[in-house]
Design a protein around this motif. Sequence first.
Motif, PDB file in Angstrom:
ATOM      1  N   MET A  22       6.459   9.129  -3.836  1.00 34.39           N
ATOM      2  CA  MET A  22       6.244   9.470  -5.223  1.00 34.39           C
ATOM      3  C   MET A  22       4.776   9.827  -5.431  1.00 34.39           C
ATOM      4  N   GLN A  23       4.515  10.818  -6.242  1.00 32.98           N
ATOM      5  CA  GLN A  23       3.149  11.165  -6.606  1.00 32.98           C
ATOM      6  C   GLN A  23       3.067  11.294  -8.118  1.00 32.98           C
ATOM      7  N   HIS A  24       1.962  10.802  -8.660  1.00 29.91           N
ATOM      8  CA  HIS A  24       1.761  10.880 -10.101  1.00 29.91           C
ATOM      9  C   HIS A  24       0.275  10.775 -10.387  1.00 29.91           C
ATOM     10  N   LYS A  25      -0.271  11.762 -11.055  1.00 30.04           N
ATOM     11  CA  LYS A  25      -1.679  11.762 -11.443  1.00 30.04           C
ATOM     12  C   LYS A  25      -2.612  11.457 -10.269  1.00 30.04           C
ATOM     13  N   GLY A  26      -2.358  12.063  -9.150  1.00 32.88           N
ATOM     14  CA  GLY A  26      -3.221  11.862  -7.996  1.00 32.88           C
ATOM     15  C   GLY A  26      -2.932  10.596  -7.215  1.00 32.88           C
ATOM     16  N   LEU A  27      -1.932   9.826  -7.638  1.00 33.81           N
ATOM     17  CA  LEU A  27      -1.577   8.597  -6.939  1.00 33.81           C
ATOM     18  C   LEU A  27      -0.358   8.841  -6.060  1.00 33.81           C
ATOM     19  N   LYS A  28      -0.267   8.074  -5.002  1.00 31.62           N
ATOM     20  CA  LYS A  28       0.894   8.125  -4.118  1.00 31.62           C
ATOM     21  C   LYS A  28       1.398   6.700  -3.947  1.00 31.62           C
ATOM     22  N   SER A  29       2.704   6.549  -3.883  1.00 26.23           N
ATOM     23  CA  SER A  29       3.263   5.236  -3.593  1.00 26.23           C
ATOM     24  C   SER A  29       4.163   5.345  -2.368  1.00 26.23           C
ATOM     25  N   TYR A  30       4.163   4.285  -1.588  1.00 27.36           N
ATOM     26  CA  TYR A  30       4.987   4.234  -0.390  1.00 27.36           C
ATOM     27  C   TYR A  30       5.689   2.886  -0.335  1.00 27.36           C
ATOM     28  N   LYS A  31       7.007   2.905  -0.194  1.00 27.37           N
ATOM     29  CA  LYS A  31       7.707   1.653   0.004  1.00 27.37           C
ATOM     30  C   LYS A  31       7.791   1.398   1.507  1.00 27.37           C
ATOM     31  N   GLU A  32       7.811   0.143   1.858  1.00 27.89           N
ATOM     32  CA  GLU A  32       7.800  -0.275   3.261  1.00 27.89           C
ATOM     33  C   GLU A  32       6.676   0.417   4.029  1.00 27.89           C
ATOM     34  N   PHE A  33       5.484   0.202   3.554  1.00 30.62           N
ATOM     35  CA  PHE A  33       4.272   0.762   4.143  1.00 30.62           C
ATOM     36  C   PHE A  33       3.902  -0.049   5.382  1.00 30.62           C
ATOM     37  N   TYR A  34       3.744   0.632   6.501  1.00 30.74           N
ATOM     38  CA  TYR A  34       3.359  -0.054   7.734  1.00 30.74           C
ATOM     39  C   TYR A  34       1.859   0.074   7.952  1.00 30.74           C
ATOM     40  N   THR A  35       1.227  -1.068   8.195  1.00 30.32           N
ATOM     41  CA  THR A  35      -0.207  -1.102   8.430  1.00 30.32           C
ATOM     42  C   THR A  35      -0.493  -0.677   9.859  1.00 30.32           C
ATOM     43  N   GLU A  36      -1.762  -0.455  10.156  1.00 29.21           N
ATOM     44  CA  GLU A  36      -2.152  -0.050  11.508  1.00 29.21           C
ATOM     45  C   GLU A  36      -1.758  -1.079  12.554  1.00 29.21           C
ATOM     46  N   ASP A  37      -1.726  -2.352  12.171  1.00 28.82           N
ATOM     47  CA  ASP A  37      -1.363  -3.392  13.144  1.00 28.82           C
ATOM     48  C   ASP A  37       0.129  -3.720  13.128  1.00 28.82           C
ATOM     49  N   GLY A  38       0.932  -2.899  12.438  1.00 27.81           N
ATOM     50  CA  GLY A  38       2.381  -3.036  12.488  1.00 27.81           C
ATOM     51  C   GLY A  38       3.005  -3.949  11.444  1.00 27.81           C
ATOM     52  N   ALA A  39       2.223  -4.513  10.550  1.00 27.90           N
ATOM     53  CA  ALA A  39       2.778  -5.341   9.481  1.00 27.90           C
ATOM     54  C   ALA A  39       3.353  -4.425   8.402  1.00 27.90           C
ATOM     55  N   ARG A  40       4.297  -4.956   7.635  1.00 29.71           N
ATOM     56  CA  ARG A  40       4.924  -4.162   6.584  1.00 29.71           C
ATOM     57  C   ARG A  40       4.587  -4.746   5.224  1.00 29.71           C
ATOM     58  N   ILE A  41       4.172  -3.879   4.303  1.00 30.46           N
ATOM     59  CA  ILE A  41       3.927  -4.250   2.913  1.00 30.46           C
ATOM     60  C   ILE A  41       5.024  -3.575   2.094  1.00 30.46           C
ATOM     61  N   ASP A  42       5.651  -4.321   1.191  1.00 34.78           N
ATOM     62  CA  ASP A  42       6.812  -3.811   0.461  1.00 34.78           C
ATOM     63  C   ASP A  42       6.539  -2.496  -0.270  1.00 34.78           C
ATOM     64  N   LEU A  43       5.426  -2.427  -0.982  1.00 33.45           N
ATOM     65  CA  LEU A  43       5.106  -1.230  -1.758  1.00 33.45           C
ATOM     66  C   LEU A  43       3.591  -1.128  -1.880  1.00 33.45           C
ATOM     67  N   VAL A  44       3.059   0.070  -1.701  1.00 28.01           N
ATOM     68  CA  VAL A  44       1.617   0.264  -1.897  1.00 28.01           C
ATOM     69  C   VAL A  44       1.393   1.478  -2.786  1.00 28.01           C
ATOM     70  N   ILE A  45       0.251   1.451  -3.450  1.00 33.60           N
ATOM     71  CA  ILE A  45      -0.175   2.596  -4.258  1.00 33.60           C
ATOM     72  C   ILE A  45      -1.528   3.027  -3.720  1.00 33.60           C
ATOM     73  N   LEU A  46      -1.595   4.299  -3.361  1.00 37.93           N
ATOM     74  CA  LEU A  46      -2.813   4.881  -2.823  1.00 37.93           C
ATOM     75  C   LEU A  46      -3.346   5.925  -3.791  1.00 37.93           C
ATOM     76  N   GLY A  47      -4.642   6.083  -3.804  1.00 42.09           N
ATOM     77  CA  GLY A  47      -5.290   7.059  -4.665  1.00 42.09           C
ATOM     78  C   GLY A  47      -5.744   8.275  -3.887  1.00 42.09           C
ATOM     79  N   LYS A  48      -6.680   8.968  -4.484  1.00 42.13           N
ATOM     80  CA  LYS A  48      -7.261  10.156  -3.868  1.00 42.13           C
ATOM     81  C   LYS A  48      -7.860   9.780  -2.515  1.00 42.13           C
ATOM     82  N   ASP A  49      -7.696  10.651  -1.550  1.00 46.63           N
ATOM     83  CA  ASP A  49      -8.208  10.427  -0.198  1.00 46.63           C
ATOM     84  C   ASP A  49      -7.673   9.126   0.416  1.00 46.63           C
TER      85      ASP A  49
END
Length: 110
Positions: A1-28
């Motif tokens: 999903m994208q909205h006003k420059g934001l992105k959201s990801y469900k089941e976001f995997y971190t660099e070390d392989g852990a999973r976060i249920d939902l994250v919101i990322l901004g520009k860059d």
Amino acid sequence: MQHKGLKSYKEFYTEDGARIDLVILGKDEEKILAIEFENSYKWIKQRVLYNALKAHRAGFKRLILIYPFKSDPLKNSWVRDFIESELKMEVSLVKPEKAVELIERYLVKK
């Protein structure tokens, strides 16, 4: 999903392989908010601590825990103190019906 420059990801995997249920990322790909859903009271303080550590290692400074139970497992808890003072993270516990309102407040605050 994208909205006003934001992105959201469900089941976001971190660099070390852990999973976060939902994250919101901004520009860059700025890491704005990590969100975890908890639906069990069993071992809740340990799970909250693990969720905070995952989010912290991934570079997030804010964590929202969506939690449907009446009691607040973080009230007067060393876990909250550790997350806020040692990890330097904001942590919020919110009921599902109040989650959208809190998330919007964090996004305005970012």
